[in-house]
Design an enzyme around this catalytic site. Structure first.
Site, PDB file in Angstrom:
ATOM      1  N   ILE A   1      54.663  67.890  -8.249  1.00 49.79           N
ATOM      2  CA  ILE A   1      54.812  68.455  -9.597  1.00 49.79           C
ATOM      3  C   ILE A   1      56.219  69.039  -9.776  1.00 49.79           C
ATOM      4  CG2 ILE A   1      53.886  70.140 -11.233  1.00 49.79           C
ATOM      5  CD1 ILE A   1      51.146  69.757  -9.775  1.00 49.79           C
TER       6      ILE A   1
ATOM      7  N   HIS B   1      44.321  77.882 -17.504  1.00 51.38           N
ATOM      8  CA  HIS B   1      44.299  76.886 -16.422  1.00 51.38           C
ATOM      9  C   HIS B   1      44.095  75.475 -16.996  1.00 51.38           C
ATOM     10  CE1 HIS B   1      43.442  76.407 -11.850  1.00 51.38           C
ATOM     11  NE2 HIS B   1      44.031  75.328 -12.324  1.00 51.38           N
ATOM     12  N   LEU B   2      45.047  75.087 -17.822  1.00 48.45           N
ATOM     13  CA  LEU B   2      44.950  73.788 -18.521  1.00 48.45           C
ATOM     14  C   LEU B   2      45.850  72.714 -17.919  1.00 48.45           C
ATOM     15  CD1 LEU B   2      44.892  74.752 -22.336  1.00 48.45           C
ATOM     16  CD2 LEU B   2      42.974  74.133 -20.850  1.00 48.45           C
ATOM     17  N   GLY B   3      46.505  73.029 -16.795  1.00 48.01           N
ATOM     18  CA  GLY B   3      47.490  72.086 -16.231  1.00 48.01           C
ATOM     19  C   GLY B   3      46.946  70.678 -16.074  1.00 48.01           C
ATOM     20  N   ALA B   4      45.700  70.577 -15.623  1.00 44.36           N
ATOM     21  CA  ALA B   4      45.120  69.258 -15.362  1.00 44.36           C
ATOM     22  C   ALA B   4      44.232  68.789 -16.504  1.00 44.36           C
ATOM     23  CB  ALA B   4      44.302  69.314 -14.082  1.00 44.36           C
TER      24      ALA B   4
ATOM     25  N   GLU C   1      40.057  84.093 -11.874  1.00 39.93           N
ATOM     26  CA  GLU C   1      39.716  83.259 -13.038  1.00 39.93           C
ATOM     27  C   GLU C   1      38.207  83.120 -13.130  1.00 39.93           C
ATOM     28  OE1 GLU C   1      41.859  79.558 -12.843  1.00 39.93           O
ATOM     29  OE2 GLU C   1      43.802  80.543 -12.815  1.00 39.93           O
TER      30      GLU C   1
HETATM   31  N1  LIG Z   1      47.498  74.437 -13.203  1.00 36.73           N
HETATM   32  C1  LIG Z   1      46.897  73.336 -12.831  1.00 36.73           C
HETATM   33  O1  LIG Z   1      45.975  72.859 -13.464  1.00 36.73           O
HETATM   34  C2  LIG Z   1      47.353  72.616 -11.586  1.00 36.73           C
HETATM   35  C3  LIG Z   1      47.299  71.216 -11.549  1.00 36.73           C
HETATM   36  C4  LIG Z   1      47.703  70.581 -10.391  1.00 36.73           C
HETATM   37  C5  LIG Z   1      48.149  71.316  -9.301  1.00 36.73           C
HETATM   38  N2  LIG Z   1      48.167  72.678  -9.388  1.00 36.73           N
HETATM   39  C6  LIG Z   1      48.670  73.470  -8.250  1.00 36.73           C
HETATM   40  O2  LIG Z   1      50.004  73.085  -8.001  1.00 36.73           O
HETATM   41  C7  LIG Z   1      50.211  73.044  -6.608  1.00 36.73           C
HETATM   42  C8  LIG Z   1      51.328  72.080  -6.289  1.00 36.73           C
HETATM   43  O3  LIG Z   1      50.897  70.763  -6.556  1.00 36.73           O
HETATM   44  P1  LIG Z   1      51.731  69.498  -6.042  1.00 36.73           P
HETATM   45  O4  LIG Z   1      50.933  68.311  -6.412  1.00 36.73           O
HETATM   46  O5  LIG Z   1      53.136  69.583  -6.495  1.00 36.73           O
HETATM   47  O6  LIG Z   1      51.639  69.727  -4.466  1.00 36.73           O
HETATM   48  P2  LIG Z   1      52.592  69.132  -3.348  1.00 36.73           P
HETATM   49  O7  LIG Z   1      51.869  69.293  -2.067  1.00 36.73           O
HETATM   50  O8  LIG Z   1      53.083  67.780  -3.742  1.00 36.73           O
HETATM   51  O9  LIG Z   1      53.846  70.128  -3.379  1.00 36.73           O
HETATM   52  C9  LIG Z   1      53.794  71.439  -2.885  1.00 36.73           C
HETATM   53  C10 LIG Z   1      55.147  71.751  -2.282  1.00 36.73           C
HETATM   54  O10 LIG Z   1      55.109  73.100  -1.809  1.00 36.73           O
HETATM   55  C11 LIG Z   1      55.803  73.142  -0.572  1.00 36.73           C
HETATM   56  N3  LIG Z   1      55.321  74.273   0.216  1.00 36.73           N
HETATM   57  C12 LIG Z   1      54.135  74.401   0.850  1.00 36.73           C
HETATM   58  N4  LIG Z   1      54.066  75.603   1.473  1.00 36.73           N
HETATM   59  C13 LIG Z   1      55.247  76.217   1.237  1.00 36.73           C
HETATM   60  C14 LIG Z   1      55.780  77.495   1.606  1.00 36.73           C
HETATM   61  N5  LIG Z   1      55.084  78.344   2.364  1.00 36.73           N
HETATM   62  N6  LIG Z   1      57.031  77.808   1.175  1.00 36.73           N
HETATM   63  C15 LIG Z   1      57.748  76.938   0.407  1.00 36.73           C
HETATM   64  N7  LIG Z   1      57.303  75.715   0.032  1.00 36.73           N
HETATM   65  C16 LIG Z   1      56.057  75.366   0.435  1.00 36.73           C
HETATM   66  C17 LIG Z   1      55.505  71.821   0.101  1.00 36.73           C
HETATM   67  O11 LIG Z   1      56.499  71.495   1.044  1.00 36.73           O
HETATM   68  C18 LIG Z   1      55.466  70.859  -1.073  1.00 36.73           C
HETATM   69  O12 LIG Z   1      56.713  70.217  -1.261  1.00 36.73           O
HETATM   70  C19 LIG Z   1      48.830  72.629  -6.047  1.00 36.73           C
HETATM   71  O13 LIG Z   1      48.663  73.088  -4.729  1.00 36.73           O
HETATM   72  C20 LIG Z   1      47.849  73.247  -6.992  1.00 36.73           C
HETATM   73  O14 LIG Z   1      47.398  74.483  -6.494  1.00 36.73           O
HETATM   74  C21 LIG Z   1      47.792  73.332 -10.497  1.00 36.73           C
HETATM   75  O1  LIG Z   2      40.265  71.028 -12.166  1.00 36.87           O
HETATM   76  C1  LIG Z   2      41.130  71.516 -12.861  1.00 36.87           C
HETATM   77  O2  LIG Z   2      41.185  71.411 -14.073  1.00 36.87           O
HETATM   78  C2  LIG Z   2      42.283  72.261 -12.195  1.00 36.87           C
HETATM   79  C3  LIG Z   2      42.960  71.398 -11.211  1.00 36.87           C
HETATM   80  C4  LIG Z   2      44.232  71.939 -10.661  1.00 36.87           C
HETATM   81  O3  LIG Z   2      44.290  73.299 -10.588  1.00 36.87           O
HETATM   82  C5  LIG Z   2      44.481  71.285  -9.337  1.00 36.87           C
HETATM   83  O4  LIG Z   2      44.740  71.977  -8.352  1.00 36.87           O
HETATM   84  O5  LIG Z   2      44.429  70.050  -9.304  1.00 36.87           O
END
Ligand SMILES: NC(=O)c1ccc[n+]([C@@H]2O[C@H](COP(=O)([O-])OP(=O)(O)OC[C@H]3O[C@@H](n4cnc5c(N)ncnc54)[C@H](O)[C@@H]3O)[C@@H](O)[C@H]2O)c1
Ligand SMILES: O=C(O)CC[C@@H](O)C(=O)O
Length: 336
Positions: free
Chosen positions: A152, A279-282, A261
């Site tokens: 992301i 929490h609408l990211g996805a 949440e």
């Molecule tokens: N708001 C939402 O609906 C939503 C949707 C999707 C993902 N997310 C969250 O976003 C996060 C990231 O998603 P992604 O797909 O980019 O994951 P990803 O695994 O591709 O990227 C995470 C990055 O964080 C780095 N990282 C891990 N631990 C670390 C630390 N201690 N210090 C510094 N860097 C560190 C990793 O090296 C990696 O590059 C997910 O874990 C999830 O919790 C939220």
């Molecule tokens: O299920 C959801 O909508 C949230 C998902 C998101 O937080 C994730 O980590 O993929």
């Protein structure tokens, strides 16, 4: 022969149900209702969840027939992966499925914090044509700090570069040469904090990242920084953020996620300079279809006895703690 039972514990798309196929019996429960979950999981061969349902040792013990826990999304902080592994239960997620949606929401929140879009719109709807109150700042030639340059974080980088932003990042697991090709300078956390006009958080929630941005870190940030978190609540300490917003050190925040949440009451929600979403990211049709279908296919494979190639339990983590269980980005050096 009776069909395997697949328990759907949260709202999933119709495409997910279709992808599960007629060979399984689908049951539903509300994963937020602990009692209902513990009762329903007893007969289940598989359970499908999103971010609300907590699958811990108690749920795994109640689900004595469970073969697979499927998380229709990225974050696995609501699944006890080591406990599942110990119980012989496969854990699968959909690591790529919602990255674009989460990145797009992040870009939206970055723009909203720069231009006061929700506040100005709300004021206009309540009858105020107030152009001077809602003057904002440009993104072009500003510095965006990215914490976590994984899937992301990378998509956000590519998009915000199109707005003319300079991007720097903190992620000790990313290969600096690869980041350089993306046009991103890798720096220490303190350096990123000190140089960023905007900061966006894309880390998994793990024991190491929880509270990573607290009062001392915010104090090191440039005065007037704007902070966006579409990753997980608790990565940015909410009390520290509130205080920094109150005294203007942090000019604005865009928050999609909260430490607890659902979150409908928080001092942060009372601040006009906080732009927020629940929490609408996805939460796009596309991401929900992709995530649901992806894990449905993994569940079918798992229940059919086939190997699931990218099962979470089998991936070697770059972090030491059990909750570091996140599928590493292909761009991350040292990923299994
Ligand atoms: N708001 C939402 O609906 C939503 C949707 C999707 C993902 N997310 C969250 O976003 C996060 C990231 O998603 P992604 O797909 O980019 O994951 P990803 O695994 O591709 O990227 C995470 C990055 O964080 C780095 N990282 C891990 N631990 C670390 C630390 N201690 N210090 C510094 N860097 C560190 C990793 O090296 C990696 O590059 C997910 O874990 C999830 O919790 C939220
Ligand atoms: O299920 C959801 O909508 C949230 C998902 C998101 O937080 C994730 O980590 O993929």
């Amino acid at each position: 022969m009776s069909r395997p039972i697949v328990l759907i514990a949260e709202e999933l798309s119709q495409a997910t149900v279709g992808a599960l196929g007629p060979e399984v019996e689908i049951r539903r429960c509300d994963g937020a209702d602990r009692g209902a979950l513990l009762a329903a999981v007893a007969d289940a061969d598989a359970v499908l969840i999103r971010s609300v349902t907590r699958v811990d040792a108690e749920v795994l013990a109640a689900g004595s027939r469970l073969k697979v826990v499927a998380r229709a999304g990225v974050g696995l902080d609501n699944v006890d992966v080591p406990a599942a592994t110990a119980a012989g239960v496969l854990v699968v997620n959909a690591a790529q499925a919602n990255a674009v949606s989460a990145a797009e929401l992040t870009c939206g929140l970055l723009i909203a914090t720069a231009r006061n879009i929700p506040q100005a719109g709300q004021a206009l709807k309540s009858g105020q044509w107030n152009r001077s109150k809602y003057v904002g700042g440009e993104l072009a030639r500003k510095t965006l700090g990215v914490l976590g340059l994984g899937r992301i974080g990378t998509l956000v980088t590519e998009r915000m570069k199109a707005f003319g932003m300079d991007v720097i990042a903190y992620d000790p697991y990313v290969d600096a040469a690869w980041a350089a090709r993306l046009g991103v300078q890798m720096l220490s956390l303190d350096e990123v904090l000190a140089a960023s006009d905007f900061l966006t958080v894309h880390l998994p929630r793990t024991p190491r990242t929880l509270g990573l941005i607290g009062a001392p870190e915010l104090a090191k940030a440039k005065r007037g920084i704007r902070l966006v978190n579409v990753a997980r609540g608790g990565l940015v300490d909410e009390a520290a953020l509130y205080n920094a917003l109150l005294d203007g050190h942090v000019a604005a925040a865009g928050l999609d996620v909260f430490a607890e949440e659902p979150c409908t009451k928080s001092p942060l929600l009372d601040l006009e300079q906080v732009v927020c979403t629940p929490h609408l990211g996805a939460s796009t049709w596309e991401a929900q279809d992709r995530a649901g279908v992806s894990v449905a296919e993994s569940v079918r494979l798992a229940l059919g006895g086939a190997r699931v190639p990218d099962a979470v339990n089998e991936v070697q983590w770059h972090g030491a703690g059990p909750s570091e269980a996140q599928i590493p980005s292909p761009t991350v050096a040292g990923a299994a």
